[in-house]
Design an enzyme around this catalytic site. Structure first.
Site, PDB file in Angstrom:
ATOM      1  N   ASP A  14      12.547  -2.419  -7.387  1.00  0.00           N
ATOM      2  CA  ASP A  14      13.710  -2.803  -8.199  1.00  0.00           C
ATOM      3  C   ASP A  14      13.637  -4.279  -8.602  1.00  0.00           C
ATOM      4  O   ASP A  14      14.016  -4.651  -9.708  1.00  0.00           O
ATOM      5  CB  ASP A  14      14.982  -2.644  -7.345  1.00  0.00           C
TER       6      ASP A  14
ATOM      7  N   GLU B 249       3.223   0.250 -10.787  1.00  0.00           N
ATOM      8  CA  GLU B 249       4.647   0.087 -10.430  1.00  0.00           C
ATOM      9  C   GLU B 249       5.529   1.037 -11.255  1.00  0.00           C
ATOM     10  O   GLU B 249       6.618   0.676 -11.686  1.00  0.00           O
ATOM     11  CB  GLU B 249       5.093  -1.366 -10.543  1.00  0.00           C
ATOM     12  N   GLY B 250       4.999   2.230 -11.470  1.00  0.00           N
ATOM     13  CA  GLY B 250       5.721   3.261 -12.224  1.00  0.00           C
ATOM     14  C   GLY B 250       5.264   3.275 -13.665  1.00  0.00           C
ATOM     15  O   GLY B 250       5.538   2.345 -14.422  1.00  0.00           O
TER      16      GLY B 250
ATOM     17  N   ALA C   4       0.828  -1.211   0.000  1.00  0.00           N
ATOM     18  CA  ALA C   4       0.000   0.000   0.000  1.00  0.00           C
ATOM     19  C   ALA C   4       0.860   1.258   0.000  1.00  0.00           C
ATOM     20  O   ALA C   4       1.219   1.784   1.059  1.00  0.00           O
ATOM     21  CB  ALA C   4      -0.944  -0.023   1.195  1.00  0.00           C
TER      22      ALA C   4
ATOM     23  N   GLN D 206       1.667 -10.707 -47.421  1.00  0.00           N
ATOM     24  CA  GLN D 206       2.951 -10.229 -46.912  1.00  0.00           C
ATOM     25  C   GLN D 206       2.818  -9.182 -45.798  1.00  0.00           C
ATOM     26  O   GLN D 206       3.662  -9.121 -44.897  1.00  0.00           O
ATOM     27  CB  GLN D 206       3.802  -9.681 -48.055  1.00  0.00           C
TER      28      GLN D 206
ATOM     29  N   TRP E  60      -5.951   2.406  -5.019  1.00  0.00           N
ATOM     30  CA  TRP E  60      -5.431   1.501  -6.047  1.00  0.00           C
ATOM     31  C   TRP E  60      -4.643   0.358  -5.416  1.00  0.00           C
ATOM     32  O   TRP E  60      -3.619  -0.055  -5.963  1.00  0.00           O
ATOM     33  CB  TRP E  60      -4.540   2.234  -7.061  1.00  0.00           C
TER      34      TRP E  60
ATOM     35  N   GLY F 116       0.713   9.321  -6.576  1.00  0.00           N
ATOM     36  CA  GLY F 116       0.876   8.095  -7.361  1.00  0.00           C
ATOM     37  C   GLY F 116       2.300   8.026  -7.872  1.00  0.00           C
ATOM     38  O   GLY F 116       3.189   7.496  -7.198  1.00  0.00           O
ATOM     39  N   SER F 117       2.518   8.630  -9.036  1.00  0.00           N
ATOM     40  CA  SER F 117       3.885   8.682  -9.577  1.00  0.00           C
ATOM     41  C   SER F 117       4.813   9.430  -8.625  1.00  0.00           C
ATOM     42  O   SER F 117       5.982   9.082  -8.476  1.00  0.00           O
ATOM     43  CB  SER F 117       3.883   9.393 -10.933  1.00  0.00           C
TER      44      SER F 117
HETATM   45  C1  LIG Z   1      -4.626  -1.970 -11.781  1.00  0.00           C
HETATM   46  C2  LIG Z   1      -3.777  -1.199 -10.838  1.00  0.00           C
HETATM   47  C3  LIG Z   1      -3.212  -1.823  -9.736  1.00  0.00           C
HETATM   48  C4  LIG Z   1      -2.438  -1.091  -8.826  1.00  0.00           C
HETATM   49  N1  LIG Z   1      -1.952  -1.704  -7.702  1.00  0.00           N
HETATM   50  C5  LIG Z   1      -1.274  -0.961  -6.768  1.00  0.00           C
HETATM   51  C6  LIG Z   1      -0.843  -1.555  -5.544  1.00  0.00           C
HETATM   52  O1  LIG Z   1      -1.019  -2.750  -5.305  1.00  0.00           O
HETATM   53  N2  LIG Z   1      -0.227  -0.767  -4.633  1.00  0.00           N
HETATM   54  C7  LIG Z   1      -0.001   0.567  -4.829  1.00  0.00           C
HETATM   55  O2  LIG Z   1       0.551   1.211  -3.964  1.00  0.00           O
HETATM   56  N3  LIG Z   1      -0.410   1.158  -6.005  1.00  0.00           N
HETATM   57  C8  LIG Z   1      -1.034   0.413  -6.952  1.00  0.00           C
HETATM   58  N4  LIG Z   1      -1.461   1.005  -8.132  1.00  0.00           N
HETATM   59  C9  LIG Z   1      -1.236   2.434  -8.316  1.00  0.00           C
HETATM   60  C10 LIG Z   1      -0.217   2.743  -9.406  1.00  0.00           C
HETATM   61  O3  LIG Z   1       1.074   2.424  -8.979  1.00  0.00           O
HETATM   62  C11 LIG Z   1      -0.419   4.199  -9.781  1.00  0.00           C
HETATM   63  O4  LIG Z   1      -1.652   4.284 -10.476  1.00  0.00           O
HETATM   64  C12 LIG Z   1       0.702   4.736 -10.662  1.00  0.00           C
HETATM   65  O5  LIG Z   1       1.901   4.853  -9.923  1.00  0.00           O
HETATM   66  C13 LIG Z   1       0.353   6.090 -11.275  1.00  0.00           C
HETATM   67  O6  LIG Z   1      -0.094   6.952 -10.282  1.00  0.00           O
HETATM   68  P1  LIG Z   1      -1.464   7.791 -10.502  1.00  0.00           P
HETATM   69  O7  LIG Z   1      -2.527   6.826 -10.868  1.00  0.00           O
HETATM   70  O8  LIG Z   1      -1.657   8.622  -9.314  1.00  0.00           O
HETATM   71  O9  LIG Z   1      -1.171   8.656 -11.771  1.00  0.00           O
HETATM   72  P2  LIG Z   1      -0.410  10.067 -11.788  1.00  0.00           P
HETATM   73  O10 LIG Z   1       0.746  10.056 -10.874  1.00  0.00           O
HETATM   74  O11 LIG Z   1      -1.420  11.146 -11.651  1.00  0.00           O
HETATM   75  O12 LIG Z   1       0.152  10.063 -13.269  1.00  0.00           O
HETATM   76  C14 LIG Z   1      -0.740  10.086 -14.392  1.00  0.00           C
HETATM   77  C15 LIG Z   1       0.066   9.960 -15.647  1.00  0.00           C
HETATM   78  O13 LIG Z   1       0.927  11.051 -15.786  1.00  0.00           O
HETATM   79  C16 LIG Z   1       2.100  10.701 -16.453  1.00  0.00           C
HETATM   80  N5  LIG Z   1       3.265  11.042 -15.631  1.00  0.00           N
HETATM   81  C17 LIG Z   1       3.422  10.894 -14.298  1.00  0.00           C
HETATM   82  N6  LIG Z   1       4.622  11.338 -13.911  1.00  0.00           N
HETATM   83  C18 LIG Z   1       5.260  11.774 -15.013  1.00  0.00           C
HETATM   84  C19 LIG Z   1       6.523  12.355 -15.284  1.00  0.00           C
HETATM   85  N7  LIG Z   1       7.439  12.529 -14.298  1.00  0.00           N
HETATM   86  N8  LIG Z   1       6.826  12.712 -16.558  1.00  0.00           N
HETATM   87  C20 LIG Z   1       5.930  12.530 -17.543  1.00  0.00           C
HETATM   88  N9  LIG Z   1       4.715  11.971 -17.355  1.00  0.00           N
HETATM   89  C21 LIG Z   1       4.380  11.606 -16.126  1.00  0.00           C
HETATM   90  C22 LIG Z   1       2.009   9.175 -16.695  1.00  0.00           C
HETATM   91  O14 LIG Z   1       1.510   8.939 -18.002  1.00  0.00           O
HETATM   92  C23 LIG Z   1       0.981   8.733 -15.683  1.00  0.00           C
HETATM   93  O15 LIG Z   1       0.294   7.559 -16.079  1.00  0.00           O
HETATM   94  C24 LIG Z   1      -2.209   0.279  -9.054  1.00  0.00           C
HETATM   95  C25 LIG Z   1      -2.754   0.890 -10.189  1.00  0.00           C
HETATM   96  C26 LIG Z   1      -3.529   0.175 -11.065  1.00  0.00           C
HETATM   97  C27 LIG Z   1      -4.113   0.881 -12.262  1.00  0.00           C
END
Ligand SMILES: Cc1cc2nc3c(=O)[nH]c(=O)nc-3n(C[C@H](O)[C@H](O)[C@H](O)COP(=O)(O)OP(=O)(O)OC[C@H]3O[C@@H](n4cnc5c(N)ncnc54)[C@H](O)[C@@H]3O)c2cc1C
Length: 383
Positions: A241, A365-366, A127, A280, A159, A134-135
């Site tokens: 990692d 996972e990123g 979690a 082809q 999520w 997120g990111s």
């Molecule tokens: C099916 C599913 C399962 C998941 N399971 C888990 C889990 O078990 N545990 C957990 O902790 N999380 C989990 N997640 C969360 C997941 O890790 C996040 O959704 C992900 O890290 C993206 O975060 P966000 O959704 O907040 O998107 P945001 O951070 O809002 O980002 C949205 C989009 O912006 C773009 N972006 C972001 N940063 C940058 C950057 N630096 N440069 C350019 N573009 C960028 C990317 O295209 C990204 O998809 C899960 C997500 C999904 C969809």
């Protein structure tokens, strides 16, 4: 029959080759499962994978001397399970990711949980993500404040895979040793702790158990902390990692299945007085798909091999594997859908299922863009 010639590559030992054959046989006998009730299907998958010994590969045996996870094994199992059934891959992978921080940094008491996650008697979850983080992991808002002998956790996670069916959550929260990433810590939180609730179940394109969690004055003892105060970010990144390369492996399994299905279909399908395979342009598609599959396999197993052979961190290799394998799998699967014509978009068809299953792998996972940032930073830092 999927191509297994990659197993002759020097990344593998004979133990890996034997294991690949065994998981193939297990998958052919047990998968796919009925996914009508996705929670029940996942619970059953975890139990069956545990019963038949596959989950032993997701975490070290707490009763044995410390041993690292074998990433090639994790990748081979994920690739094979994903090729047969995306939900089976999910069930396997989450036991590893959820337990990952405990496997890598847990103390003896915390590692006792691994006995249960390895046997399928406890379901694990990781979690990290929050509604506003997120990111940007360093932006985590959930707090863990000292209170007597322990900590009080307040905030939300979203999520979270296995949310709603998990028995334990590894939760990352702000303990405030420093600003940003250096002020986070990791906690092992049993699902039945008072104050932890499932705020919302989340339905997604390829269903699996997923939830938003609410923590309201959740009290945990100090012994629930994994590693040291302020180590949370380091623990999360070290776990990712290892598991990032395995996401690439799952994508590879989905792509390999798409290539197999497409090749079978174009051989059989008659158009304009001959097999579709004689066109082809179609052959060009198949060639592109095969190159993507092999290139993804090379990157995935390069990252896994490097980690297994003692590289302290494989940040760049794992990011490359995940980025390339997931992005190219999407393209491979899209071509497979195209080559199936109308059947490719019919609900329940394997091509349609693969098309849904691959999508989230490019985000979790990123996201792919984040992997690019990771790779570029490694290059610019000279690592
Ligand atoms: C099916 C599913 C399962 C998941 N399971 C888990 C889990 O078990 N545990 C957990 O902790 N999380 C989990 N997640 C969360 C997941 O890790 C996040 O959704 C992900 O890290 C993206 O975060 P966000 O959704 O907040 O998107 P945001 O951070 O809002 O980002 C949205 C989009 O912006 C773009 N972006 C972001 N940063 C940058 C950057 N630096 N440069 C350019 N573009 C960028 C990317 O295209 C990204 O998809 C899960 C997500 C999904 C969809």
């Amino acid at each position: 029959m999927a191509d297994t010639t990659f197993l002759d590559w020097p990344f593998f030992t004979d133990r890996h080759r034997g294991l690949a054959e065994a998981i193939e046989q297990w998958s052919a006998a047990n998968l796919p499962v009925d996914q009508g009730d996705v929670d029940a299907a996942c619970r059953d998958l975890v139990l069956n994978l545990g019963h038949d010994g596959w989950l032993e590969h997701t975490a070290p045996d707490p009763g044995a001397p410390p041993a690292p996870l074998d990433v090639r094994t994790l990748c081979l199992i994920r690739e094979t399970l994903a090729r047969h059934d995306g939900l089976a891959d999910f069930a396997f992978a989450m036991q590893g990711l959820g337990a990952g921080p405990i496997s890598l940094f847990g103390n003896a008491g915390q590692r006792a949980w691994l006995k249960k996650t390895r046997s399928g008697n406890a379901i694990a979850a990781f979690a990290l993500t929050e509604p506003d983080s997120g990111s940007d992991v360093a932006n985590i808002a959930m707090t863990a404040n000292r209170y007597g002998d322990g900590y009080v956790l307040d905030g939300e996670k979203t999520w979270i895979s296995n949310g709603g069916i998990a028995d334990l959550y590894v939760v990352f929260a702000r303990t405030g040793e420093a600003a940003g990433a250096k002020g986070l810590s990791a906690f092992l939180v049993p699902a039945d702790v008072v104050g932890l609730s499932i705020a919302e179940r989340l339905a997604v394109i390829a269903p699996h158990p997923l939830a938003r969690l609410k923590f309201e004055r959740v009290c945990v003892p100090a012994s629930a902390m994994i590693g040291a105060p302020g180590d949370g970010f380091k623990i999360a990144m070290a776990t990712l990692d290892i598991f990032r390369a395995t996401v690439g492996a799952a994508a590879l399994g989905l792509a390999r299945r798409a290539l197999d299905e497409a090749a079978a279909r174009v051989r059989k399908r008659q158009v304009f007085g001959g097999a579709l395979a004689e066109q082809q342009i179609v052959q060009g598609y198949l060639a592109d798909m095969a190159v993507d599959v092999d290139a993804a396999a090379l990157l995935v197993y390069r990252a896994a091999w490097a980690k297994d052979n003692g590289a302290p961190r494989v940040t760049r290799e794992a990011a490359m594997a995940k980025l390339f394998a997931t992005e190219r799998a999407q393209q491979v699967i899209d071509k497979a859908v195209q080559l199936h014509g109308g059947d490719g978009v019919r609900h329940g068809h394997i091509a349609e299922r693969l098309y849904r299953e691959i999508r989230a792998l490019r985000i979790y996972e990123g996201a792919s863009e984040v992997q690019k940032v990771v790779i570029a930073r490694q290059i610019l830092s000279g690592a």
